[in-house]
Design an enzyme around this catalytic site. Structure first.
Site, mmCIF file in Angstrom:
data_model
loop_
_atom_site.group_PDB
_atom_site.id
_atom_site.type_symbol
_atom_site.label_atom_id
_atom_site.label_comp_id
_atom_site.label_asym_id
_atom_site.label_seq_id
_atom_site.Cartn_x
_atom_site.Cartn_y
_atom_site.Cartn_z
ATOM 1 N N ASN A 144 -3.322 -2.644 -4.793
ATOM 2 C CA ASN A 144 -3.503 -1.265 -4.361
ATOM 3 C C ASN A 144 -3.911 -1.291 -2.894
ATOM 4 O O ASN A 144 -4.831 -2.005 -2.509
ATOM 5 C CB ASN A 144 -4.565 -0.556 -5.209
ATOM 6 C CG ASN A 144 -4.565 0.936 -4.970
ATOM 7 O OD1 ASN A 144 -4.714 1.395 -3.839
ATOM 8 N ND2 ASN A 144 -4.396 1.701 -6.029
ATOM 9 N N ALA A 145 -3.238 -0.508 -2.078
ATOM 10 C CA ALA A 145 -3.436 -0.546 -0.624
ATOM 11 C C ALA A 145 -4.626 0.281 -0.153
ATOM 12 O O ALA A 145 -4.938 0.280 1.041
ATOM 13 C CB ALA A 145 -2.159 -0.060 0.071
#
Length: 159
Positions: free
Chosen positions: A39-40
């Site tokens: 997840n960025a």
């Protein structure tokens, strides 16, 4: 299986509220917002605020709070197998309106993805707060690469 969101990460200096949908499996397991390694979200936050990325969750939370950002989810509880937003069923929303009444410095809501946007429109569209929908930072959102997501988030967070 019923899943529950975390308490909000917020303080009285918060000006922006970022709303996701519901923590995924890895986040629930670690009891941390956006814990999935692909997840960025956290990499985007550290980049936007020109800080060296750090895995320490308390430092991640501190980064948001010192930059006047609060974090919560749309869903208080819901039934979901796995982590996909599209699989959330029978959701009960968090009390977003109550949170905004308590923390009146919040003037903007950033919605992390289309599911958060859809839920916000369904439950809270009457709230007179400026909202911006941004691309989901989830690895399931492969439509945009990291740089494209970063650019849109950076623009929304330039206050």
């Amino acid at each position: 299986m019923t899943k529950y969101s975390f308490p909000p990460l917020i303080n009285h200096s918060s000006k922006i509220l970022i709303l996701g949908s519901l923590p995924g499996e890895e986040s629930l397991k670690q009891v941390q917002y956006y814990a999935h390694p692909r997840n960025a979200f956290w990499k985007i936050m550290f980049t936007v605020f020109n800080e060296a990325y750090n895995e320490d969750y308390s430092l991640k939370c501190e980064l948001l709070l010192k930059n006047h950002i609060a974090l919560w989810d749309m869903v208080h509880s819901g039934i979901r197998e796995g982590s996909l937003d599209s699989d959330i069923k029978n959701e009960i929303p968090n009390d977003i309106e109550g949170l905004l009444n308590e923390y009146q410095g919040i003037s903007t809501i950033l919605l992390n993805g289309k599911k958060a946007e859809a839920m916000y429109k369904r439950y809270f569209n009457q709230i007179p707060v400026h909202t911006i929908t941004l691309p989901s930072t989830s690895p399931a959102n492969a439509r945009l690469n990291f740089e494209e997501k970063l650019s849109l988030w950076k623009e929304a967070l330039s206050f």
